[in-house]
Design a protein around this motif. Structure first.
Motif, PDB file in Angstrom:
ATOM      1  N   GLY A  77       0.816  -1.209   0.000  1.00 45.16           N
ATOM      2  CA  GLY A  77       0.000   0.000   0.000  1.00 45.16           C
ATOM      3  C   GLY A  77       0.849   1.257   0.000  1.00 45.16           C
ATOM      4  N   LEU A  78       1.912   1.241   0.808  1.00 50.21           N
ATOM      5  CA  LEU A  78       2.795   2.410   0.826  1.00 50.21           C
ATOM      6  C   LEU A  78       3.502   2.588  -0.526  1.00 50.21           C
ATOM      7  CD1 LEU A  78       4.445   2.368   4.343  1.00 50.21           C
ATOM      8  CD2 LEU A  78       2.935   4.098   3.384  1.00 50.21           C
ATOM      9  N   GLN A  79       3.894   1.493  -1.157  1.00 49.98           N
ATOM     10  CA  GLN A  79       4.562   1.600  -2.452  1.00 49.98           C
ATOM     11  C   GLN A  79       3.632   2.200  -3.510  1.00 49.98           C
ATOM     12  OE1 GLN A  79       7.676   1.110  -3.282  1.00 49.98           O
ATOM     13  NE2 GLN A  79       8.286   0.528  -1.211  1.00 49.98           N
ATOM     14  N   GLN A  80       2.348   1.914  -3.339  1.00 57.16           N
ATOM     15  CA  GLN A  80       1.413   2.463  -4.318  1.00 57.16           C
ATOM     16  C   GLN A  80       1.379   3.990  -4.271  1.00 57.16           C
ATOM     17  OE1 GLN A  80      -0.206   0.530  -6.707  1.00 57.16           O
ATOM     18  NE2 GLN A  80       1.390  -0.755  -5.813  1.00 57.16           N
ATOM     19  N   ALA A  81       1.753   4.524  -3.097  1.00 55.71           N
ATOM     20  CA  ALA A  81       1.750   5.991  -2.980  1.00 55.71           C
ATOM     21  C   ALA A  81       2.729   6.629  -3.949  1.00 55.71           C
ATOM     22  CB  ALA A  81       2.089   6.400  -1.543  1.00 55.71           C
ATOM     23  N   ARG A  82       3.823   5.881  -4.252  1.00 53.61           N
ATOM     24  CA  ARG A  82       4.807   6.429  -5.188  1.00 53.61           C
ATOM     25  C   ARG A  82       4.201   6.625  -6.572  1.00 53.61           C
ATOM     26  NH1 ARG A  82      10.905   4.025  -6.072  1.00 53.61           N
ATOM     27  NH2 ARG A  82      11.693   5.786  -7.277  1.00 53.61           N
ATOM     28  N   THR A  83       3.433   5.634  -7.031  1.00 50.33           N
ATOM     29  CA  THR A  83       2.781   5.748  -8.334  1.00 50.33           C
ATOM     30  C   THR A  83       1.728   6.844  -8.316  1.00 50.33           C
ATOM     31  OG1 THR A  83       3.152   3.397  -8.702  1.00 50.33           O
ATOM     32  CG2 THR A  83       1.472   4.475 -10.081  1.00 50.33           C
ATOM     33  N   GLN A  84       0.982   6.878  -7.208  1.00 47.39           N
ATOM     34  CA  GLN A  84      -0.076   7.874  -7.106  1.00 47.39           C
ATOM     35  C   GLN A  84       0.484   9.298  -7.103  1.00 47.39           C
ATOM     36  OE1 GLN A  84      -3.341   7.463  -7.204  1.00 47.39           O
ATOM     37  NE2 GLN A  84      -3.086   5.246  -7.485  1.00 47.39           N
ATOM     38  N   ARG A  85       1.727   9.459  -6.617  1.00 49.95           N
ATOM     39  CA  ARG A  85       2.280  10.804  -6.522  1.00 49.95           C
ATOM     40  C   ARG A  85       2.415  11.460  -7.892  1.00 49.95           C
ATOM     41  NH1 ARG A  85       7.394  12.956  -6.552  1.00 49.95           N
ATOM     42  NH2 ARG A  85       8.332  10.897  -6.689  1.00 49.95           N
ATOM     43  N   ALA A  86       2.758  10.637  -8.908  1.00 49.56           N
ATOM     44  CA  ALA A  86       2.921  11.200 -10.253  1.00 49.56           C
ATOM     45  C   ALA A  86       1.625  11.820 -10.754  1.00 49.56           C
ATOM     46  CB  ALA A  86       3.392  10.120 -11.205  1.00 49.56           C
ATOM     47  N   LEU A  87       0.499  11.217 -10.356  1.00 51.10           N
ATOM     48  CA  LEU A  87      -0.790  11.740 -10.783  1.00 51.10           C
ATOM     49  C   LEU A  87      -1.282  12.846  -9.867  1.00 51.10           C
ATOM     50  CD1 LEU A  87      -2.530   8.313 -11.509  1.00 51.10           C
ATOM     51  CD2 LEU A  87      -1.456   9.845 -13.173  1.00 51.10           C
ATOM     52  N   ASP A 144       8.561  16.303  -1.610  1.00 52.96           N
ATOM     53  CA  ASP A 144       8.021  17.573  -2.083  1.00 52.96           C
ATOM     54  C   ASP A 144       6.609  17.820  -1.578  1.00 52.96           C
ATOM     55  OD1 ASP A 144       6.904  15.519  -3.474  1.00 52.96           O
ATOM     56  OD2 ASP A 144       7.020  16.482  -5.448  1.00 52.96           O
ATOM     57  N   GLN A 145       6.130  16.976  -0.678  1.00 50.49           N
ATOM     58  CA  GLN A 145       4.811  17.150  -0.061  1.00 50.49           C
ATOM     59  C   GLN A 145       4.986  17.079   1.465  1.00 50.49           C
ATOM     60  OE1 GLN A 145       1.848  17.669  -1.590  1.00 50.49           O
ATOM     61  NE2 GLN A 145       2.781  17.682  -3.619  1.00 50.49           N
ATOM     62  N   PRO A 146       5.643  18.064   2.082  1.00 50.14           N
ATOM     63  CA  PRO A 146       6.005  17.964   3.505  1.00 50.14           C
ATOM     64  C   PRO A 146       4.804  17.826   4.431  1.00 50.14           C
ATOM     65  CG  PRO A 146       6.353  20.197   2.672  1.00 50.14           C
ATOM     66  CD  PRO A 146       6.092  19.333   1.478  1.00 50.14           C
TER      67      PRO A 146
END
Length: 906
Positions: free
Chosen positions: A369-379, A464-466
């Motif tokens: 689930g945490l790894q998915q956040a990386r993909t979601q960040r691009a969007l 980049d999202q503190p």
């Protein structure tokens, strides 16, 4: 631990002595027969840069042999005398089995300080270990006891500054090594002098770098940690570290590991060192290369911030080494964790592999689930709202972790798989599994495999999202707190608070909420000083919040927790009462914040022995939370548990058991039968059954609860220790003292090591143990134990506390059965007068004390006195209408008519 009248220090002025008039030897030291205040010099024991140590005889107010240290390196001026008076009082208050007691202190007429202390006949710790040929583990165990003494001094605000083998003496007492730390004189002199030169006082070979540099501001408890690291290195490797290059202003400071020191020795000398420790040379090298190298190196770090933060942390790591557990000083690695686990749980290793794979699979889903956040960040750059939803989802995943349930599931999975694959081995495996701590294993796995990776992912993917990153870190901190890793939780909560302070301001509610979380984690981790420092900054800003704001109230109540942790419970009670009074005025008694303050007030009152007041307040909390939050809310259930305990302590047995049964059934429905919270409820119910006289029915319940807690929480967890004590009590009620006494001794050992000998919980078990010894027909052993415990219990717990009064009951009965009836009468009279004062004339415990006094008086033929007491305190109950009597009074009448002497009741 015994406090004698002569421990009080006399005024400084009465101890003045002129050295110039005293007879001296040829070398300038005082000659035998010289007088120094109340002391007569008998001979010189030793001398050093700070002064001389003499064997002396104290002449008044009592006669005894002492070690008297005269410090000629520092003369006190008149302006120093008041400071000296305060400092010597601090030293005299230290009470620990591993510290040589300082009896007295004073100054000569010329202003030289001197100290009279306990005369120790033992040998330096290194020589003792060599002569007694102690094994490596025995040396470490002995060293841990030294650390406990140093930690006690640190709690009193005293840094030794000269810890070395010559000041760590060991003698044999009752067949066991008994360490004693001597010579706290440098600690006092350095505090008094205000002279940087004294900060260098000590022994170069054992001195920390900051002390060697003479910077007074840099010398603190971690300086003693360094010195202990040097002593530990010498104990385990047989070689003392060199001062040059490691302490005294080294340009490239570096400590050398014990295994490297051993390797540098000539082969024959190295073999001799190993043989002294009962090991072959290869085995010795292997033992040192593991945990001990890392522990010594961490203690001897040149940078004091890199050392152990306290002597207690050093001792804890050494205890972990002895128990084969993970040592904090060793850099984390999966190989190391697994090696430790396999060594401790060889029998369960194969089956654990299957269950562990299942556990890691579940944890992998969380990581996914945490790894998915990386993909979601691009969007998320174009869809910030979606990113916030992802972050919220991650937070809910992290905050939903229940480590204890994981531990229970792991244990159940292991047992089920073994039963399926090898039914014949199931029982043996279950017994082995009961000794393992699957909760600890799950905790360690979550820490290293999930949370460490989560923190790395947050730093990498949300740089980049503190604001999003800090929210996720707060969730990770909450998981750390939930699984008991309070130091890591406090560190992360602190980072969250700093971020919010920088962006929102120090007084923002979000900032203060993080500060409160940080304080609570620090308190759970027993970091009282750090918690107090955070509170000092946060509380003034919290006062800008509404009077009933939960964060503000929690911070105010945390201040009372800090005060209570320092031992001043009456003052802590005053703080809580003030908070509650304000909340009653502005918010009313049903406001959640008011109910929290009332709950905390009841807890303090219970600790002070004010049981009726505590019970009345907790009744209000239960009623209020049930109405406001609902009957199954977590806070309501917690209050119900507290009220049930207070009911049993107030002798309302039926009402207490009924409430506890209701509470236990709710927890079983809500959490399952082996969740730690449910186990606590089950254990408490069984204990109440014991108190109600049904020990036989409670015994199997307590055995089951103890086995489950050992499996889920570990053997030394406070709740496990409490259940072990309750099981001992059940055996004692059934008069099976052979089973009860060893269990109580186990509890005493753990609590003394983890909490200290004067902690209220330690004192409580010591009092219980004295009662068990008496019931086991060992009155002299009970009296010996009480000679130390009773004065400490009265001082620490207070006269109102039932356990403090119980020391008097046990002592009186032990004296009576030993044939010392006159002394027993005096003790019973003392108890009677105390209960009249603190409980009142008609309280059932006052009547019970009168009954004991009546029976003992009649044994001595004092019938007139006994008859008068019976007419005043017993007869009114015997002649009253039974229907008008309270439950406690009715129970008293029943026992009196049956002739069951109260002194024999546990």
């Amino acid at each position: 631990m015994t406090s004698q009248p002569y421990d009080e220090l006399a005024p400084t002025e009465s101890l003045a002595t002129r050295l110039q008039d005293a007879p001296t030897a040829a070398d300038g030291t005082l000659a035998p027969g010289a007088r120094l205040g109340h002391y007569r010099i008998e001979g010189l024991l030793g001398r050093g840069g700070m002064g001389e140590v003499y064997r002396a005889t104290q002449l008044e107010p009592v006669r005894r042999e002492v070690a008297l240290k005269l410090m000629r390196a520092q003369r006190l001026q008149a302006r120093h005398l008041a400071w000296f008076e305060v400092e010597r009082q601090v030293l005299a208050q230290m009470r620990h089995p591993a510290i040589a007691q300082i009896y007295d202190a004073g100054t000569t007429e010329e202003g030289y300080p001197f100290f009279a202390m306990e005369l120790i006949e033992g040998s330096p710790i290194t020589r003792y270990c060599r002569e007694q040929r102690l094994s490596l583990d025995e040396r470490v165990a002995l060293f841990i006891r030294v650390c406990e003494g140093v930690q006690h001094a640190h709690h009193k605000g005293v840094v030794h500054r000269d810890l070395k083998p010559g000041n760590l003496l060991v003698d044999t007492l009752d067949g066991r090594p008994a360490p004693k730390i001597i010579d706290f004189g440098i600690a006092m002199a350095a505090s008094l002098a205000g002279d940087a030169a004294l900060e260098r006082a000590g022994t170069p070979e054992y001195m920390s770098p900051e002390q060697a540099l003479g910077d007074a501001r840099q010398v603190d408890t971690r300086s003693d940690v360094y010195s202990l690291g040097v002593v530990l290195c010498e104990l385990v490797s047989g070689v003392r570290p060199e001062a040059v290059g490691e302490t005294w202003s080294a340009e490239t400071p570096t400590a050398v590991a014990p295994s490297s020191r051993l390797a540098a020795l000539p082969a024959e000398q190295a073999r001799q060192v190993a043989q002294e420790r009962g090991l072959s040379l290869p085995r010795m090298r292997d033992r040192l290369r593991g945990d001990l190298d890392w522990i010594v190196l961490k203690a001897m770090q040149h940078d004091r911030d890199a050392r152990y933060g306290s002597v207690a942390a050093l001792a804890d790591d050494l205890q972990r080494y002895l128990e084969g557990r993970i040592v904090a000083a060793v850099p984390p690695s999966r190989t190391y964790v697994w090696r430790k686990f396999l060594r401790r749980h060889r029998a369960a290793a194969v089956a654990a592999g299957f269950a562990l794979a299942a556990l890691l699979g579940g944890l992998g889903l969380s990581l996914y689930g945490l790894q998915q956040a990386r993909t979601q960040r691009a969007l998320a750059e174009a869809r910030s709202a979606e990113l916030e939803k992802v972050a919220a989802f991650q937070q809910s995943m992290l905050e939903g972790i229940d480590i204890e349930t994981m531990g229970v599931g792991l244990a159940e999975g292991l047992a089920a798989q073994v039963a399926e694959r090898d039914p014949a081995a199931a029982d043996a495996f279950g017994a082995t599994l009961a000794k393992a701590s699957t909760g600890d294993l799950a905790r360690d796995l979550v820490d290293r495999q999930l949370l460490a990776n989560a923190e790395a992912a947050i730093a990498r993917d949300f740089a980049d999202q503190p604001d999003v990153a800090i929210g996720l870190r707060e969730s990770v901190a909450r998981v750390y707190a939930a699984i008991g890793l309070y130091d890591k939780a406090a560190e992360l909560f602190g980072r969250v608070a700093e971020h919010r302070a920088a962006n929102l301001g120090d007084g923002a509610p979000e900032t203060l909420r993080a500060r409160n979380d940080q304080v609570q984690a620090l308190l759970e981790g027993a970091h009282i000083d750090q918690a107090e420092a955070v509170l000092e900054k946060a509380l003034p800003r919290a006062f800008t919040l509404p009077a009933n704001d939960r964060v503000r109230v929690k911070l105010e109540l945390a201040q009372a927790q800090v005060i209570s942790a320092r031992g001043d419970r009456p003052r802590a009670k005053g703080v809580v009462e003030a908070v509650r009074a304000r909340l009653l005025e502005v918010a009313g008694e049903r406001d959640p914040a008011t109910l929290e303050a009332t709950n905390n007030l009841a807890a303090v009152q219970r600790n002070l022995g004010e049981l009726p007041e505590a019970r009345a307040n907790m009744e209000q909390v239960v009623a209020g939370r049930t109405a406001v939050l609902g009957p199954d809310h977590e806070e309501t259930l917690s209050a119900m548990g507290n009220l049930a305990v207070l009911r049993i302590m107030n002798r309302e047995k039926d009402a207490a058991i009924a409430m506890q049964r209701d509470l236990t059934s709710r927890y079983v429905r809500k959490l399952g039968s082996e969740h730690p919270v449910t186990l606590q409820a089950r254990s408490t119910l069984a204990t109440m059954m014991v108190d109600a006289g049904d020990a036989a029915a409670a015994l199997p319940l307590l055995k089951d609860a103890l086995a489950a807690r050992e499996r889920v929480l570990g053997r030394d967890h406070p709740q496990t220790v409490r259940t072990r004590l309750n099981l001992a009590t059940a055996y004692a009620r059934l008069e099976d003292y052979a089973a009860a006494l060893p269990l109580e001794e186990q509890v005493i050992t753990v609590r003394s090591r983890l909490q200290g000998p004067s902690h209220p919980d330690t004192l409580s078990i010591l009092v219980n143990h004295a009662g068990t010894l008496l019931n086991a027909k060992q009155p002299e052993a009970a009296l010996r134990l009480l000679s130390d415990v009773q004065p400490l219990a009265l001082k620490v717990l207070g006269e109102k506390h039932p356990q403090a009064q119980m020391t008097m009951v046990i002592r009186a009965e032990a004296l009576r059965v030993s044939g010392r009836t006159r002394e027993a009468l005096d003790e019973y009279r003392r108890l009677f007068e105390l209960r009249r004062k603190v409980l009142g004339e008609t309280h059932v415990e006052t009547r019970t004390a009168a009954w004991n006094l009546i029976d003992t008086s009649r044994e001595l033929g004092l019938t007139t006195q006994a008859d008068a007491l019976e007419r005043q305190y017993i007869a009114p109950l015997l002649t009253a209408d039974p229907a008008t009597l309270a439950d406690a009074d009715a129970e008293f009448v029943k026992r009196y008519r049956e002739g069951r002497r109260p002194g024999k009741q546990r």
